[in-house]
Each structure stands twice: as structure tokens, then as C-alpha cells.
Design an enzyme around this catalytic site. Structure first.
Site, PDB file in Angstrom:
ATOM      1  N   GLN A  54       0.841  -1.199   0.000  1.00 56.63           N
ATOM      2  CA  GLN A  54       0.000   0.000   0.000  1.00 56.63           C
ATOM      3  C   GLN A  54       0.873   1.245   0.000  1.00 56.63           C
ATOM      4  O   GLN A  54       0.616   2.189  -0.747  1.00 56.63           O
ATOM      5  CB  GLN A  54      -0.937   0.005   1.197  1.00 56.63           C
ATOM      6  CG  GLN A  54      -1.864   1.205   1.177  1.00 56.63           C
ATOM      7  CD  GLN A  54      -2.912   1.168   2.272  1.00 56.63           C
ATOM      8  OE1 GLN A  54      -3.134   0.149   2.913  1.00 56.63           O
ATOM      9  NE2 GLN A  54      -3.567   2.280   2.482  1.00 56.63           N
ATOM     10  N   CYS A  55       1.927   1.250   0.792  1.00 54.90           N
ATOM     11  CA  CYS A  55       2.825   2.401   0.837  1.00 54.90           C
ATOM     12  C   CYS A  55       3.466   2.635  -0.528  1.00 54.90           C
ATOM     13  O   CYS A  55       3.571   3.774  -0.987  1.00 54.90           O
ATOM     14  CB  CYS A  55       3.898   2.175   1.903  1.00 54.90           C
ATOM     15  SG  CYS A  55       5.055   3.535   2.069  1.00 54.90           S
TER      16      CYS A  55
END
Length: 175
Positions: A54-55
Site C-alpha cells: 500500500q505504501c
């Protein structure tokens, strides 16, 4: 050393066709004449906003804001890709299903993610679950690879905990 895909900087980017969420077919050649970033990640819904997959994709928002086409690519099925795209909430980002891993093999290579997770104590019994290496490939308007990064540790082994340097990606694309 881990296999990191066949394509190299300076070469034409091989075309591919993969499915986005909702089973929409997407070809790299659909983006001819545009700057494109391919963001290979192990799997949807892994990691959080400040680490992991996600990052990685959230960090690329500034590229989509600058008009760069960003295509996230993982082994996950289109069902998961669609749900994850909705969670990320960036309508300019497409995530694509590379279920056969052929595109990952051509660009950044693959690794045994299950073995990695078992080895760091996150899971038990996932060895054999193969996914793409975490990697980033930037392609210029002419369709040539201008940047390639694969997450490897100091021993040259795949390590999904590393993230690309966004400044390097932007520099390679002339942003």
C-alpha cells in the site's frame, strides 16, 4: 542472486495485456506516447500506508498527479485488484492481474513470497507462494525503459520490505 527479469534500461518495454479490476483488458501499448511507471508488488492488501504494498502505490500518487500513467501489477485476481483500487482511492491508478506471472518474469522477476513470510515469522506453511519481486520500471514516451529497480537485500536476495526511491523515478522521467 535473485532473478530480476530480462528487460534492462535502454531497451524497448515489452508489450503485455493484463486484466484490471472488473476484468478490463489493459495493454501497455494503450499508453503509447505517454510516460508510464510499472509498479510490481507482491499482493493486494499487504502492508499498510507506511510500509509494504500500500505504501509503495500510495507513494506514486504524485506521479499520477503529474500525468504519468501508473500501473500496479501483482499476481492477485481481478476481483482483489478491483477492491484494492477502490480502497486506495486513486482513480488515476490501475492495478492489474498478472496471474501467470509472465509479465513479472519479463520485467522484475519473481520470488517465493511465502518462504520469505515463513522465514520472518509472519506465517507458517506458505512456502511455495510465488509472487513478483517488488520493483519499479519507468518507461518514456518512446516506449523505452529509462529506469528499473528491484527490491534486493545486500546479499542479492529478494526483499519485499524495500521501497523504490521516488526521486530517482522522477529524475529518470524528467519530472
Amino acid at each position: 542472486m535473485a532473478a530480476t527479469g530480462a528487460v534492462e534500461v535502454g531497451q524497448p518495454a515489452p508489450d503485455f495485456e493484463l486484466l484490471a479490476g472488473g476484468f478490463q483488458p489493459v495493454k501497455l501499448s494503450d499508453y503509447k506516447g505517454k510516460k508510464v511507471v510499472l509498479a510490481f508488488f507482491p499482493c493486494c492488501f499487504s502492508g499498510a500506508f507506511d510500509d509494504g504494498c500500500q505504501c509503495q502505490l500510495e507513494s506514486l500518487r504524485s506521479l499520477t498527479d503529474a500525468g504519468v500513467a501508473v500501473l500496479g501489477i501483482s499476481r492477485d485476481q481481478p476481483f482483489a485488484q478491483k477492491a484494492w483500487m477502490e480502497k486506495l482511492g486513486n482513480p488515476s491508478l490501475l492495478t492489474l492481474s498478472d496471474f501467470t506471472m509472465a509479465t513479472a518474469e519479463a520485467y522484475v522477476g519473481t520470488f517465493n513470497f511465502g518462504e520469505f513470510l515463513d522465514g520472518v515469522g509472519v506465517s507458517k506453511g506458505l512456502s511455495g507462494y510465488v509472487t513478483s519481486n517488488r520493483g519499479t520500471v519507468a518507461i518514456d514516451e518512446a516506449g523505452n525503459v529509462v529506469y528499473k529497480w528491484v527490491a534486493l537485500d545486500d546479499a542479492g536476495k529478494s526483499h519485499p520490505g524495500f521501497l523504490p526511491d521516488l526521486g530517482e523515478v522522477k529524475k529518470a522521467l524528467g519530472l
